[in-house]
Design a protein around this motif. Structure first.
Motif: not given
Length: 206
Positions: A122-126, A164-166, A170-172, A186-189
């Motif tokens: 959820g936070t990554l989508c935002f 691009l990283w986000t 999400l695609h991965a 990946l989120a830590v990256g």
């Protein structure tokens, strides 16, 4: 005026954003993870702000270029991009918690792991939403101020790297390339790219 005017105030703003998000998570999930996020984010960002103030970065508009001294763009681009930083950092902190609990403790039950993953997602989508729109607004600001939407300068490239990283994370996740632990890594990256965009490019002196 907008709550973000320089590097010092970004630390305060991002800290409050992360703290409020952590409190919201605690109210929803009640695992203690939200409280931990709020504590870490509050301490870390106040420590950063304290050191920035000691370096003389607590001034307000005195160091801004005159053409950029506009309340409208400060209230849109800068606030939006900093909300993107805050949500991306929270997602990365959740990734660290997921990894450490899974490796160092037996407390990462399937239910807890699923909830942490939901919080990360959820936070990554935002984070993606705010970072993308903040970057576009920055391009519009550049077009108004300098007559060009994109110039490949380090600050623009740093913002683009976050987007691009986000998008890659999400695609991965959507395509099943990574499971929960890979998603956390990946989120830590993402925190590395965000820290570079927030601080790294400001230290280049260009």
């Amino acid at each position: 005026r907008p709550p973000v005017t320089n590097l010092y105030t970004t630390a305060i703003f991002i800290g409050w954003g992360a703290i409020l998000l952590g409190i919201a998570f605690e109210m929803l999930f009640k695992h203690g993870v939200g409280n931990l996020i709020s504590t870490i984010a509050g301490y870390a960002t106040l420590f950063i702000a304290h050191n920035l103030a000691a370096d003389g970065n607590a001034d307000t508009f005195g160091i801004l270029v005159a053409v950029l001294d506009t309340q409208f763009w400060l209230a849109t681009h800068v606030v939006t991009i900093n909300l993107g930083y805050a949500t991306t950092f929270v997602s990365g902190c959740l990734g660290v918690i997921y990894i450490l609990r899974g490796v160092l403790t037996p407390s990462l039950t399937p239910e807890v792991g699923k909830d942490i993953t939901r919080m990360m997602y959820g936070t990554l989508c935002f984070g993606m939403l705010f970072s993308f729109f903040g970057t576009v607004l920055g391009g519009l600001w550049g077009d108004v101020s300098w007559g060009r939407f994109w110039g490949w300068d380090p600050k623009e490239n740093g913002a683009l790297l976050i987007v691009l990283w986000t998008a890659l994370i999400l695609h991965a996740r959507w395509d099943g390339w990574v499971r929960d632990r890979g998603f956390a890594v990946l989120a830590v990256g993402g925190n590395i790219w965000t820290a570079w965009s927030w601080f790294g490019v400001n230290q280049l002196g260009v």
